[in-house]
Design a protein around this motif. Sequence first.
Motif, mmCIF file in Angstrom:
data_model
loop_
_atom_site.group_PDB
_atom_site.id
_atom_site.type_symbol
_atom_site.label_atom_id
_atom_site.label_comp_id
_atom_site.label_asym_id
_atom_site.label_seq_id
_atom_site.Cartn_x
_atom_site.Cartn_y
_atom_site.Cartn_z
ATOM 1 N N ASN A 239 15.913 14.975 26.847
ATOM 2 C CA ASN A 239 14.909 14.401 27.738
ATOM 3 C C ASN A 239 13.806 15.402 28.039
ATOM 4 N N TRP A 240 13.980 16.601 27.609
ATOM 5 C CA TRP A 240 13.156 17.699 28.065
ATOM 6 C C TRP A 240 12.955 18.679 26.929
ATOM 7 N N LEU B 41 21.203 9.956 34.945
ATOM 8 C CA LEU B 41 20.925 11.260 35.547
ATOM 9 C C LEU B 41 21.571 11.382 36.921
ATOM 10 N N SER C 118 21.081 21.430 35.634
ATOM 11 C CA SER C 118 20.221 20.275 35.381
ATOM 12 C C SER C 118 19.363 20.513 34.151
ATOM 13 N N LYS C 119 18.752 21.678 34.087
ATOM 14 C CA LYS C 119 17.895 22.026 32.963
ATOM 15 C C LYS C 119 18.686 22.010 31.657
ATOM 16 N N PHE D 142 13.565 16.838 38.247
ATOM 17 C CA PHE D 142 12.440 16.150 37.605
ATOM 18 C C PHE D 142 11.314 15.902 38.599
ATOM 19 N N LEU E 215 19.591 18.364 30.658
ATOM 20 C CA LEU E 215 18.409 17.612 30.246
ATOM 21 C C LEU E 215 17.913 18.056 28.877
ATOM 22 N N ASN F 259 20.429 16.640 26.347
ATOM 23 C CA ASN F 259 20.266 15.193 26.180
ATOM 24 C C ASN F 259 18.897 14.812 25.624
ATOM 25 N N GLN G 291 19.559 16.215 39.028
ATOM 26 C CA GLN G 291 18.662 16.175 37.879
ATOM 27 C C GLN G 291 17.379 15.424 38.227
#
Length: 93
Positions: free
Chosen positions: A67-68, A20, A58-59, A28, A62, A65, A24
């Motif tokens: 992660n979110w 990250l 960033s959103k 978080f 993420l 990927n 990012q």
Amino acid sequence: MKNSDRCHIGLLFVTITETLTTQQLNYFKALIAGEKAISSTEVMHRYQISSTTSIFRSKSVLIKNDNWIIKPVKSRFRTRFYAYWLKTEYFAK
């Protein structure tokens, strides 16, 4: 959970986190802190988020990927364990 399982999970989270960017991670950190208005000047300054464009990027990364996860009304981590690890291990330093 056995200690060896915790160790493997910790290593997995370290690996994910090392990929990250600073922006990012700052995003978080703001989310974990429960910030609601992340794009406000005050919150962006507090968490050293450079711009609203940075938040959007960033959103997007993420989510891409995995992660979110984004829900219509609420954003949350796909893995609560990762959010907990970030809060208690990574950001607690």
